[in-house]
Motif scaffolding. Structure first.
Motif, mmCIF file in Angstrom:
data_model
loop_
_atom_site.group_PDB
_atom_site.id
_atom_site.type_symbol
_atom_site.label_atom_id
_atom_site.label_comp_id
_atom_site.label_asym_id
_atom_site.label_seq_id
_atom_site.Cartn_x
_atom_site.Cartn_y
_atom_site.Cartn_z
ATOM 1 N N ASN A 93 0.801 -1.222 0.000
ATOM 2 C CA ASN A 93 0.000 0.000 0.000
ATOM 3 C C ASN A 93 0.839 1.279 0.000
ATOM 4 O OD1 ASN A 93 -2.481 1.730 0.745
ATOM 5 N ND2 ASN A 93 -1.138 2.011 2.518
ATOM 6 N N ALA A 94 2.047 1.231 0.553
ATOM 7 C CA ALA A 94 2.868 2.432 0.668
ATOM 8 C C ALA A 94 3.109 3.059 -0.704
ATOM 9 C CB ALA A 94 4.200 2.097 1.336
ATOM 10 N N GLY A 95 2.943 4.377 -0.782
ATOM 11 C CA GLY A 95 3.169 5.058 -2.057
ATOM 12 C C GLY A 95 3.268 6.556 -1.864
ATOM 13 N N ILE A 96 3.888 7.223 -2.834
ATOM 14 C CA ILE A 96 3.963 8.684 -2.833
ATOM 15 C C ILE A 96 3.451 9.207 -4.167
ATOM 16 C CG2 ILE A 96 5.849 8.740 -1.171
ATOM 17 C CD1 ILE A 96 7.772 9.281 -3.482
ATOM 18 N N ASN A 97 3.041 10.486 -4.198
ATOM 19 C CA ASN A 97 2.413 11.020 -5.415
ATOM 20 C C ASN A 97 3.377 11.734 -6.353
ATOM 21 O OD1 ASN A 97 2.876 13.546 -4.299
ATOM 22 N ND2 ASN A 97 0.729 13.944 -3.792
ATOM 23 N N PHE A 116 9.573 6.211 -8.201
ATOM 24 C CA PHE A 116 9.744 4.824 -8.634
ATOM 25 C C PHE A 116 10.372 3.982 -7.522
ATOM 26 C CE2 PHE A 116 8.387 6.145 -12.665
ATOM 27 C CZ PHE A 116 8.183 5.034 -13.472
ATOM 28 N N ASP A 117 11.243 4.594 -6.726
ATOM 29 C CA ASP A 117 11.874 3.841 -5.641
ATOM 30 C C ASP A 117 10.834 3.367 -4.627
ATOM 31 O OD1 ASP A 117 13.923 2.648 -4.252
ATOM 32 O OD2 ASP A 117 14.609 4.482 -3.286
ATOM 33 N N THR A 118 9.838 4.217 -4.359
ATOM 34 C CA THR A 118 8.776 3.837 -3.423
ATOM 35 C C THR A 118 7.710 2.978 -4.090
ATOM 36 O OG1 THR A 118 9.074 5.834 -2.089
ATOM 37 C CG2 THR A 118 6.954 4.716 -1.910
ATOM 38 N N ASN A 119 7.178 3.445 -5.206
ATOM 39 C CA ASN A 119 5.977 2.844 -5.791
ATOM 40 C C ASN A 119 6.227 1.583 -6.604
ATOM 41 O OD1 ASN A 119 4.882 5.123 -4.683
ATOM 42 N ND2 ASN A 119 4.110 5.995 -6.576
ATOM 43 N N TYR A 171 3.613 10.110 -11.128
ATOM 44 C CA TYR A 171 2.811 9.137 -10.389
ATOM 45 C C TYR A 171 2.190 8.112 -11.338
ATOM 46 C CZ TYR A 171 -0.918 7.387 -7.325
ATOM 47 O OH TYR A 171 -1.760 6.593 -6.598
ATOM 48 N N ALA A 172 1.614 8.589 -12.425
ATOM 49 C CA ALA A 172 0.970 7.683 -13.374
ATOM 50 C C ALA A 172 1.971 6.712 -13.980
ATOM 51 C CB ALA A 172 0.279 8.486 -14.476
ATOM 52 N N ALA A 173 3.159 7.206 -14.311
ATOM 53 C CA ALA A 173 4.179 6.327 -14.878
ATOM 54 C C ALA A 173 4.593 5.253 -13.879
ATOM 55 C CB ALA A 173 5.395 7.148 -15.304
ATOM 56 N N SER A 174 4.686 5.630 -12.604
ATOM 57 C CA SER A 174 5.075 4.649 -11.585
ATOM 58 C C SER A 174 3.998 3.584 -11.400
ATOM 59 C CB SER A 174 5.371 5.345 -10.254
ATOM 60 O OG SER A 174 4.193 5.776 -9.599
ATOM 61 N N LYS A 175 2.742 3.986 -11.470
ATOM 62 C CA LYS A 175 1.661 3.011 -11.299
ATOM 63 C C LYS A 175 1.522 2.113 -12.527
ATOM 64 C CE LYS A 175 0.437 3.995 -7.115
ATOM 65 N NZ LYS A 175 0.688 3.014 -6.032
#
Length: 252
Positions: A93-97, A116-119, A171-175
């Motif tokens: 669940n952890a993520g940043i915007n 990207f490191d987080t998500n 954010y969108a690219a990471s998701k």
């Protein structure tokens, strides 16, 4: 250190001290799970645990877990492994915007690296670290908390209702990358009991959205649905019930 009862289902939720992660922990406690609340700041995690204990919950604990730090993740794995021999559910669940500026031309390389490191990489770190405990579960489940803004199909479709305002390049690219990770993870484990899915909880009223959006209780329910699916349930799919209220499944 006291071991968790053998028959009690266990779940680890990253980023669980507030928002959707906290509410998901609360609802899974109500379902009889033992909950490990993964929190980057242990003090904040303990505050969350104390809050849940005032509601009568006892089968839980905070675990220091920074998904961007290899040693923190391995420390969390060691701690959880001392309490249980198996992990039934992992909720990444952890993520940043990504922070402003959100545009593809305006965002700097540090924004991309941190997000990207987080998500994405953080999800891989945690998943790999806890895979041995998940394999010991009868019906292991992994939910990668994603977002409909990570859908390539929707983002490129002018008919999509959110086409003109859901443009958060980093954010969108990471998701989108997280979704691809989900596909490959599900493929590699397709001949096992694992069920692994990307789930968008919807635009939800939390600190992440500046307290705008829908109810956090509903968002948590959407995640939990795929954390407790039976053996006939889907794997390697992408769901957003906010986007598709009929079947929940949305295009990659």
């Amino acid at each position: 250190m006291e071991l968790i009862k053998d028959k009690m289902k266990t779940v680890l939720i990253t980023g669980a001290n507030k928002g959707i992660g906290f509410e998901t922990a609360k609802q899974l406690l109500e379902r009889g799970f033992y909950v490990f609340l993964g929190c980057r700041n242990l003090q904040n995690g303990q505050t969350a645990v104390n809050k849940l204990k005032t509601l009568g919950h006892t089968e839980l604990e905070a675990v220091e877990l920074d998904v961007t730090d290899h040693f923190s993740v391995m420390g969390a794995r060691q701690h959880v492994g001392k309490k249980t021999t198996q992990l039934a559910v992992l909720i990444n669940n952890a993520g940043i915007n990504g922070d402003a500026p959100y545009t593809a031309l305006g965002a700097g390389e540090e924004q991309f690296k941190a997000t990207f490191d987080t998500n994405v990489i953080g999800v891989s770190r945690v998943t790999q670290a806890f895979m041995d405990l998940l394999r010991q579960s009868e019906n292991p489940r992994i939910v990668n908390v994603s977002s409909s803004v990570g859908s390539l199909a929707l983002q490129s479709n002018p008919e999509w209702s959110a086409y003109d305002y859901a443009k958060y390049a980093v954010y969108a690219a990471s998701k989108a990358a997280l979704n691809m990770y989900t596909i490959h993870l599900a493929y590699e484990l397709k001949h096992t009991a694992f069920k692994i899915n990307s789930v968008c909880p919807g635009y939800t009223k939390t600190d992440f959205t500046g307290q705008n959006g829908g109810d956090v209780e509903v968002a948590a329910q959407r995640i939990i649905k795929y954390a407790v699916i039976d053996d006939n349930g889907p794997s390697g799919k992408f769901f957003s019930e906010e986007t598709n209220s009929m079947t929940g499944e949305i295009p990659w």
